[in-house]
Enzyme design. Structure first.
Site, PDB file in Angstrom:
ATOM      1  N   ASN A   1      37.105  82.578  54.093  1.00  0.00           N
ATOM      2  CA  ASN A   1      38.598  81.927  53.580  1.00  0.00           C
ATOM      3  C   ASN A   1      39.334  83.185  53.143  1.00  0.00           C
ATOM      4  O   ASN A   1      40.509  82.596  52.378  1.00  0.00           O
ATOM      5  CB  ASN A   1      37.614  81.009  52.477  1.00  0.00           C
ATOM      6  CG  ASN A   1      37.106  79.985  53.012  1.00  0.00           C
ATOM      7  OD1 ASN A   1      35.933  80.413  52.297  1.00  0.00           O
ATOM      8  ND2 ASN A   1      37.224  79.029  53.740  1.00  0.00           N
TER       9      ASN A   1
ATOM     10  N   VAL B   1      43.336  84.636  50.748  1.00  0.00           N
ATOM     11  CA  VAL B   1      42.718  84.137  50.337  1.00  0.00           C
ATOM     12  C   VAL B   1      43.308  82.494  50.442  1.00  0.00           C
ATOM     13  O   VAL B   1      44.579  82.432  49.688  1.00  0.00           O
ATOM     14  CB  VAL B   1      42.717  84.024  48.759  1.00  0.00           C
ATOM     15  CG1 VAL B   1      41.710  82.995  48.844  1.00  0.00           C
ATOM     16  CG2 VAL B   1      42.946  85.722  48.821  1.00  0.00           C
ATOM     17  N   CYS B   2      42.288  81.559  51.037  1.00  0.00           N
ATOM     18  CA  CYS B   2      42.584  80.131  51.852  1.00  0.00           C
ATOM     19  C   CYS B   2      41.984  79.604  50.379  1.00  0.00           C
ATOM     20  O   CYS B   2      40.848  79.561  50.013  1.00  0.00           O
ATOM     21  CB  CYS B   2      42.008  80.026  52.865  1.00  0.00           C
ATOM     22  SG  CYS B   2      42.672  78.173  53.601  1.00  0.00           S
ATOM     23  N   LEU B   3      42.619  79.456  49.869  1.00  0.00           N
ATOM     24  CA  LEU B   3      42.167  78.354  47.803  1.00  0.00           C
ATOM     25  C   LEU B   3      43.449  77.456  48.017  1.00  0.00           C
ATOM     26  O   LEU B   3      44.241  77.685  47.910  1.00  0.00           O
ATOM     27  CB  LEU B   3      42.026  79.333  47.208  1.00  0.00           C
ATOM     28  CG  LEU B   3      41.678  78.302  45.591  1.00  0.00           C
ATOM     29  CD1 LEU B   3      39.884  78.228  46.149  1.00  0.00           C
ATOM     30  CD2 LEU B   3      41.027  79.388  44.980  1.00  0.00           C
TER      31      LEU B   3
END
Length: 183
Positions: free
Chosen positions: A103, A110-112
């Site tokens: 992620n 950042v993959c959030l």
């Protein structure tokens, strides 16, 4: 009501005497909200914040040192840039530590979900910090930025763990070199 009249009176007196408070910079809505968020911040023991410039609350660092999971023993630094549109716009977060993670890509993005489409003004910096910490406890191969890491996590957890350990000790995973990030 009395305060309003006293403020107006004070303003008139300042204008008459030539000593105005106009020279003082007013805090923006983003700064006020961020100050509130930071005052209410309840960091887990694995996280600390640093403010390189104490006069600039809108730019700070978060250091996460996970004590469990694949990334136990690592030290990961994130930069937070809070824009003037906060809390209506999510803060910009980058991972400054190159990490082998499904992620987080190699550029530090950042993959959030709460940093993108699921951001709402009721969310706080605390929500973002806990979200990032959760990524280290439970990497999510279903929504990857690093597709190779996600594929290995999904198909071979042992190989994924070995890759994480190799990257945190400082070394190559495939053709990519990772700096040591163990504390």
């Amino acid at each position: 009501m009395i305060k309003l009249f006293s403020l107006k009176q004070q303003k008139k007196e300042e204008l008459a005497s030539g000593t105005s408070s106009a020279g003082k910079r007013k805090a923006t809505a983003a700064q006020l909200r961020l100050t509130k968020d930071l005052n209410e911040l309840q960091l887990p023991k694995t996280c600390i914040t640093e403010f390189p410039d104490p006069n600039d609350l809108l730019n700070f660092k978060l250091i996460i040192t996970p004590d469990e999971g694949y990334y136990r023993g690592g030290k990961f630094t994130f930069s937070f840039k809070v824009g003037l549109g906060y809390p209506h716009e999510a803060p910009k977060v980058k991972c400054e530590t190159m990490v082998y993670h499904p992620n987080i890509d190699l550029e530090g993005n950042v993959c959030l979900n709460i940093l993108r489409e699921d951001w709402k003004p009721v969310l706080t910096i605390n929500s973002v910090i806990y979200g990032i910490q959760y990524l280290f406890l439970e990497p999510n191969p279903e929504d990857p930025l690093n597709k190779e890491a996600a594929e290995i996590l999904s198909t071979n957890k042992r190989q994924f763990e070995q890759n994480v350990n190799r990257s945190m000790k400082g070394g190559y995973v495939g053709s990519v070199y990772f700096e040591r990030c163990l504390k």
